[in-house]
Structure formats: C-alpha cells, structure tokens
Design a protein around this motif. Structure first.
Motif, PDB file in Angstrom:
ATOM      1  N   HIS A   1       0.860  -1.189   0.000  1.00  0.00           N
ATOM      2  CA  HIS A   1       0.000   0.000   0.000  1.00  0.00           C
ATOM      3  C   HIS A   1       0.898   1.241   0.000  1.00  0.00           C
TER       4      HIS A   1
ATOM      5  N   SER B   1       0.652   3.525   2.223  1.00  0.00           N
ATOM      6  CA  SER B   1       0.718   4.047   3.601  1.00  0.00           C
ATOM      7  C   SER B   1       2.151   4.234   4.130  1.00  0.00           C
TER       8      SER B   1
ATOM      9  N   ARG C   1       0.049  -6.635  -4.665  1.00  0.00           N
ATOM     10  CA  ARG C   1      -0.494  -7.724  -3.853  1.00  0.00           C
ATOM     11  C   ARG C   1      -0.798  -8.894  -4.766  1.00  0.00           C
TER      12      ARG C   1
ATOM     13  N   GLN D   1      -2.475   3.270  -5.837  1.00  0.00           N
ATOM     14  CA  GLN D   1      -3.225   3.951  -4.787  1.00  0.00           C
ATOM     15  C   GLN D   1      -2.748   5.398  -4.728  1.00  0.00           C
TER      16      GLN D   1
ATOM     17  N   PHE E   1      -3.576   1.034  11.456  1.00  0.00           N
ATOM     18  CA  PHE E   1      -2.917   2.341  11.499  1.00  0.00           C
ATOM     19  C   PHE E   1      -3.892   3.503  11.636  1.00  0.00           C
TER      20      PHE E   1
ATOM     21  N   GLY F   1      -9.976   3.362   1.774  1.00  0.00           N
ATOM     22  CA  GLY F   1      -9.944   3.125   3.210  1.00  0.00           C
ATOM     23  C   GLY F   1      -9.452   4.402   3.865  1.00  0.00           C
ATOM     24  N   SER F   2      -9.913   4.663   5.100  1.00  0.00           N
ATOM     25  CA  SER F   2      -9.539   5.933   5.729  1.00  0.00           C
ATOM     26  C   SER F   2      -9.696   5.851   7.242  1.00  0.00           C
ATOM     27  N   GLY F   3      -9.335   6.926   7.911  1.00  0.00           N
ATOM     28  CA  GLY F   3      -9.529   6.993   9.360  1.00  0.00           C
ATOM     29  C   GLY F   3      -8.638   8.048   9.980  1.00  0.00           C
TER      30      GLY F   3
ATOM     31  N   ALA G   1      -6.006  10.081   7.533  1.00  0.00           N
ATOM     32  CA  ALA G   1      -5.303   9.497   6.389  1.00  0.00           C
ATOM     33  C   ALA G   1      -6.320   8.730   5.567  1.00  0.00           C
TER      34      ALA G   1
ATOM     35  N   GLY H   1      -6.538   6.057   1.778  1.00  0.00           N
ATOM     36  CA  GLY H   1      -5.873   5.426   0.641  1.00  0.00           C
ATOM     37  C   GLY H   1      -6.923   5.104  -0.413  1.00  0.00           C
TER      38      GLY H   1
HETATM   39  N1  PHE Z   1      -3.541   1.263   3.338  1.00  0.00           N
HETATM   40  C1  PHE Z   1      -4.937   0.868   3.311  1.00  0.00           C
HETATM   41  C2  PHE Z   1      -5.119  -0.207   2.240  1.00  0.00           C
HETATM   42  O1  PHE Z   1      -4.286  -0.349   1.405  1.00  0.00           O
HETATM   43  C3  PHE Z   1      -5.827   2.048   2.972  1.00  0.00           C
HETATM   44  C4  PHE Z   1      -5.805   3.078   4.047  1.00  0.00           C
HETATM   45  C5  PHE Z   1      -4.950   4.159   3.956  1.00  0.00           C
HETATM   46  C6  PHE Z   1      -6.648   3.001   5.144  1.00  0.00           C
HETATM   47  C7  PHE Z   1      -4.934   5.147   4.939  1.00  0.00           C
HETATM   48  C8  PHE Z   1      -6.667   3.951   6.114  1.00  0.00           C
HETATM   49  C9  PHE Z   1      -5.805   5.026   6.019  1.00  0.00           C
HETATM   50  O2  PHE Z   1      -6.112  -0.898   2.199  1.00  0.00           O
END
Ligand code: PHE
Length: 357
Positions: free
Chosen positions: A173, A175, A199, A212, A255, A286-288, A309, A311
């Motif tokens: 990812h 991240s 992946r 991403q 995370f 995805g986020s948070g 953050a 993605g």
């Molecule tokens: N890294 C997560 C993924 O690949 C996406 C994500 C990024 C989620 C940042 C939360 C915050 O699925």
C-alpha cells in the motif's frame, strides 16, 4: 571631374555588397578621398576659379553620395528578396499528423487527483516501491504476527541465506509514504502520495500491481469531519458531478482509529458501469484518524498532533469514471485498448481548465 564622376559611378554600379560600397565611399568622398583632396585644392585657386569649381565639386560629391545610397538600398532589397524566397511557406499545406501515442488512463487519473488535492493545499510526496518491512508494516502498527500481514498477500523480496539486511517487500500500500513524509517534514503536514502497490491477487477488479493515492493531513485540530468533507469534495470534483453518494462503513485498519471504508453508489448494466445511481456499491478507499502509535513511530508528538489518512484505489476510480469494466485490461498493453481509452498528451488536467475532455 567628368573622369572622376564616371569612375565612381561605374564602381558603385558594379559593387557586390555593402562592404564594397563602404570602400568606395571612403575612397571617393571620405575625409581623405579623392573628392576631398580636390576640394583642398580650392584654396590655391583664384576667387573666379573657385566660384566655378566649388559648386561643381559639391555637386559631384552629392551625386556620388546619392548613387551610394541608392546602390545600398538596392543591395538590401535584393538580400531581402533572396531571404523571402528561401523562407517561403505554403500555408495551405495540411497540418502535422496527430501524435500516435496516448496518455494511459492511470496517468491521466493520477494527474486529475493531484490537481484536485493541490487545490486543497496538499503537496505530492513519494516513497520507494521496494520497501523495508518496518515502513510497510511495523511503523504502521502492524506487528510481525499480525493477521494483516497475511491479508495483504505480500510479495517478499528474495534473500540469500545469511543475508542479515532487514526484509524487504514490494509495498502492499502507499501508507509507508505517510511515515516517510512525517519523518522528513514533521507536523503540521498535508500530502498525497500516488504510486504503484503490489499484492498477489487477480480477478476482474484486482491485479497484482495496482495504484493507490495516499492522503495525510496532520495538525493540532483535524477531525473526522474534515476527513468526510475532504473526501466528498474530492469525489464531486473528480467525478465532475454535483452530487455523489458515499457510504462510510465502519472498518478496521491497524494504522487508523476510528477507521472507515468508503463505497460509492454505482450500477453495472451489460458490463457498463455508471456512477451516482443504481443499487451497487464499489469500495474505493480506506480511511480513518491516524493512530497515535503511527504518529509516534514517525517522530510526531501524538499528544499535540492528530489528523486523518486515506488510501484511494486509483484503478478503481479510473474504471468508474471512464466506464472501463475490467481492470486486467489496463495492464495488457493492447494497442487497440490504449488507443480507445487513452488521452491526448495535450489535454493536461487542471481545476480551471477542466479535468477530463
Ligand atoms: N492502506 C490501506 C489499504 O491499502 C488504505 C488506508 C490508507 C486506510 C490510509 C486507512 C488510512 O487498504
């Protein structure tokens, strides 16, 4: 006098260029030229002689000067004519052929995303595609035996027995770029990080290499409300519609806390994909709120700073926007597909000029 006159008029008529003209000028009417010497002789003449010779010499000087100027102009015209003949252009000819290549939809969408977030004050950050497992996992609060490591279907770099370097992976990812950007720049920070991720997965909406764009905003007072606004604003700008319907689904990422996955309302009809209406949902990101442990791992004081953050799957939102039903075709390098879905290299996406054609 008549000899002088015909000598110089002849010389002028036969002069080939401006340098020759200048030579003749000096020789005839220059300070030490023949006419000037003759004028000096006037002093030795009687007043009567002078009255005749003076005007004659002046007239001769004028005549030579006039001939010089005329010849100079004529030479200039000839040079211009010559140049115009050489630079002649047929403006009725057809224009240049259109360039053959096109911009891949992923490149186009990456540019579009960067333009939208730049408008909201996000800079672009980058990180390596071959990443050490600390940045890809540990620093993101994914310890060695955490199930998330398996869920990511990670590609591990080959290591010779006895190689003691830290294990490396193809980043699963974007991240890890959060960590690198915070280490480099500290807080407050607002960045996006687009790029390739890997992946081991393959079906209509998954390819082993995909894209991403990570987003990260850290400051003293950033909340989940800012995250929601930012994502909704992004989707409206990106899909170029007034309303998009997003579904924030409670989720879990090591995370972020709390975490949400976001789905976009869409429909599939006869393999055609439409955004904003229908009964289907497509997961796009995805986020948070960034986990305090992640901030600390990147050297940020978590008692002072917080933020969000996300993605986003670039390939997913490219499929949705441009109605491309199968992700696998993106990376088959089929020329017919590339010509059909590719973009003109001259249509650079900007917020002011428009994102897509
Ligand atoms: N890294 C997560 C993924 O690949 C996406 C994500 C990024 C989620 C940042 C939360 C915050 O699925």
């Amino acid at each position: 006098m008549d000899d002088l006159k015909s000598k110089y008029l002849d010389l002028i008529a036969n002069a080939g260029d401006e340098a020759a003209i200048e030579d003749i000028r000096l020789q005839a009417v220059g300070k030490k030229g023949e006419v000037a010497l003759k004028m000096r002789e006037l002093g030795k003449m009687t007043p009567e002689e002078r009255q005749v010779m003076g005007p004659k010499l002046n007239a001769l000087k004028d005549e030579i000067n006039a001939a010089l100027a005329a010849k100079k102009a004529a030479l200039g015209d000839a040079a211009l004519d010559e140049r115009l003949r050489g630079e002649w252009l047929d403006v009725t000819l057809p224009g240049r052929a259109r360039p053959q290549g096109t911009i891949h939809p992923i490149s186009q969408v990456t540019e579009e995303v960067a333009a939208i977030f730049a408008d909201m004050g996000f800079a672009v950050a980058e990180g390596p595609q071959i990443e050490d497992d600390w940045h890809n996992f540990d620093a993101l609060n994914i310890p060695p035996h955490h199930p998330a490591r398996q869920e990511h279907d990670t590609f591990f770099m080959h290591r010779e027995p006895g190689d003691n370097r830290p294990p490396h992976v193809l980043r699963t990812h974007t991240s890890p770029v959060q960590i690198r950007a915070m280490q480099d720049q500290g807080a407050p920070i607002r960045v996006i990080a687009p790029g390739r991720v890997y992946r081991s997965d393959y079906d209509q909406t998954h390819t082993p290499m995909f894209h991403q764009v990570e987003g990260l905003a850290i400051d003293t007072d950033i909340s989940m409300a800012n995250l929601k606004w930012t994502l909704e604003e992004f989707c409206r700008a990106y899909f170029e519609v007034d309303e998009v319907e997003l579904r924030f689904r409670a989720s879990h990422f090591p995370f972020t806390e709390p975490s949400a996955e976001v789905d976009l309302r869409c429909s599939w009809n006869d393999g055609q994909l439409t955004v904003g209406q229908g009964d289907d949902w497509m997961e796009i990101l995805g986020s948070g709120m960034v986990h305090p442990k992640v901030l600390e791992a990147a050297g940020i004081d978590a008692s002072k700073y917080q933020g969000f953050a996300f993605g986003i799957g670039i390939d997913r939102i490219a499929m949705l926007k441009y109605g491309i039903p199968d992700l696998r075709a993106f990376f088959d390098s089929d020329l017919r597909w590339l010509r059909h879905y590719g973009f003109s290299a001259l249509d650079v996406p900007t917020m002011r000029g428009g994102l897509s054609r």
